[in-house]
Structures are given as C-alpha cells and as structure tokens.
Design an enzyme around this catalytic site. Structure first.
Site, short mmCIF file in Angstrom:
data_model
loop_
_atom_site.label_atom_id
_atom_site.label_comp_id
_atom_site.label_asym_id
_atom_site.label_seq_id
_atom_site.Cartn_x
_atom_site.Cartn_y
_atom_site.Cartn_z
N ASP A 9 13.69 -3.26 -2.16
CA ASP A 9 12.48 -2.90 -1.39
C ASP A 9 12.58 -3.11 0.13
OD1 ASP A 9 11.77 -2.69 -4.03
OD2 ASP A 9 9.91 -3.81 -3.87
N ASP A 51 9.46 0.20 -3.91
CA ASP A 51 8.11 0.12 -4.44
C ASP A 51 7.51 1.50 -4.14
OD1 ASP A 51 6.55 -1.88 -5.72
OD2 ASP A 51 5.44 -2.32 -3.88
N HIS A 62 -3.22 -3.53 -8.48
CA HIS A 62 -2.24 -4.04 -7.51
C HIS A 62 -2.80 -3.96 -6.08
CE1 HIS A 62 1.89 -5.08 -6.42
NE2 HIS A 62 2.07 -3.98 -5.71
N LYS A 101 9.83 2.21 -8.44
CA LYS A 101 9.04 1.43 -9.39
C LYS A 101 7.62 1.30 -8.88
CE LYS A 101 10.49 -2.83 -7.11
NZ LYS A 101 9.18 -3.16 -6.51
N CYS A 143 9.33 -9.51 -5.12
CA CYS A 143 10.25 -8.60 -5.80
C CYS A 143 11.69 -9.12 -5.85
CB CYS A 143 10.16 -7.21 -5.18
SG CYS A 143 8.58 -6.43 -5.59
C1 VGL Z 1 6.17 -6.53 -3.27
C2 VGL Z 1 4.03 -7.30 -3.04
C3 VGL Z 1 3.53 -6.14 -3.59
C4 VGL Z 1 7.64 -6.77 -3.02
C5 VGL Z 1 5.70 -5.37 -3.83
O1 VGL Z 1 8.41 -5.78 -2.88
O2 VGL Z 1 8.05 -7.95 -2.95
N1 VGL Z 1 5.34 -7.50 -2.89
N2 VGL Z 1 4.39 -5.18 -3.98
ZN ZN Z 2 3.66 -3.16 -4.53
#
Ligand code: VGL
Ligand code: ZN
Length: 194
Positions: A9, A51, A62, A101, A143
């Site tokens: 990410d 993400d 979310h 994802k 993540c």
């Molecule tokens: C993530 C918060 C929400 C990450 C993804 O990539 O760590 N954190 N969505």
């Molecule tokens: Zn996210």
C-alpha cells in the site's frame, strides 16, 4: 532459496498530503525505490498491493464521517482516484505482481488482494516455491502488520525492514512490530539485508 518482496500500500493517500497520510510515508516510498534499484534482482517475485475501495460506499463500515482512526477511517484509496495510485516516489518498474484489495469491505492484508487474473498471494507463493518473504510499506500498524502476520501464518520465513515502513500512530506501530517479532519474524534495517 526463493525470496519474495511484499510492498504494501505505498499509495498517494497514505503518504503526506494524502487522505490518510502517515508521517514519513514519502520518505519510505523513496527508500523503497532505492532499495529496489539495488536489490530487485534478488527476488523471484515482487508483489505490490493497493487498498482499492469502492466509490459511494462505506466499504463495509471502513469509511466513516467521524472516523476513530482504529476501525474506521476517512474515505481513502477510492478506485480510480489519484489517491489510490502508487505514490509518485515509488518506482514500480520492478514489481512483478499487482494486487488490489478492499473493494466493498475492509481488507488489511496483502493476502486478501487479487491480481487482475484473479490470483492471490498464496497462489504466487506456491507457484514460485517461495520460502522467504520480506515485507515493507504502509501502514506499519495496519496493513503491514496484517500482511506480515499472514506471511508468518503461511509458514514462510519473514523479515520486516523497519526503515521501509511507516505507521499511523507511533504507539500502535511499536506494538505491531513487537507482535510481528513475537510471532516469528525478523526485524532489521534494509541496510543489513543480505
Ligand atoms: C490501511 C487503514 C485503512 C493500510 C488501509 O494500508 O494500512 N490503513 N485502510
Ligand atoms: Zn482502507
């Protein structure tokens, strides 16, 4: 010995000025690019995740209007937006597999991502006989944590390069690294990577 590098990410929304920017995200993107310039050839596969949330949806709770930055978040990494693209400082030329994802539901682990052909990280590990996985990226406490723990659960030897990660919160990032180490991963600087 076959090694994989997982780059979690490294996207505009998780770096400075992004919707959910983490402190040090831009620096991590640049360091990952320099690491790749020197070390990409040592990896059988280099897997990058993104993400990739649905527009006009709370993505399974979310996204929230009043996020707690633990279980709920401001809208980020919406598919097709600039924020969902890889960070400009991340040179993706050496990436061999791209996974997305989080469509419609939270998905913190790279292991929940799919390539455009439908394959997932587990498939790649099996197909390429991967025994060792190095994990880097954003965010340490979310993540990266979930991806590293899943890599350990998959029975691989896992390392996390602590200079190539950055987290949302300092305290939970420290806890996450301790948890990852306790679960069996090696934590080290990428400069000490053999
Ligand atoms: C993530 C918060 C929400 C990450 C993804 O990539 O760590 N954190 N969505
Ligand atoms: Zn996210």
């Amino acid at each position: 010995m076959s090694k994989a590098l997982f780059i979690v990410d490294v996207q505009n929304d998780f770096t400075e000025h992004g919707a959910l920017g983490v402190e040090g995200g831009d620096a991590v993107a640049g360091r990952i690019s320099r690491f790749l310039a020197a070390h990409a050839g040592e990896y059988e596969v280099i897997v990058a995740s993104r993400d990739w949330h649905d527009p006009e949806s709370d993505n399974g709770g979310h996204f929230a209007d009043a996020p707690d930055f633990v279980d709920t978040w401001p809208p980020h990494c919406v598919a097709g937006t600039a924020g969902a693209e890889y960070d400009d400082g991340f040179d993706t030329a050496a990436v061999t597999h791209h996974l997305k994802k989080g469509q419609g539901a939270p998905a913190y682990s790279l292991f929940e991502g799919h390539a455009d052909d439908g394959s997932m990280a587990h498939d790649l590990l099996t197909a390429h006989g991967i025994l060792d996985i190095d994990v880097v990226g954003l965010a340490t406490d979310y993540c990266v944590r979930a991806s590293a723990l899943d890599a350990i659960a998959a029975g691989r030897h896992v390392r996390v390069f602590t200079d190539l990660v950055a987290g949302v919160h300092a305290a939970s990032s420290e806890r996450a690294l301790a948890e990852i180490a306790h679960a069996g991963a090696v934590l080290l600087s990428s400069e000490d990577a053999a």
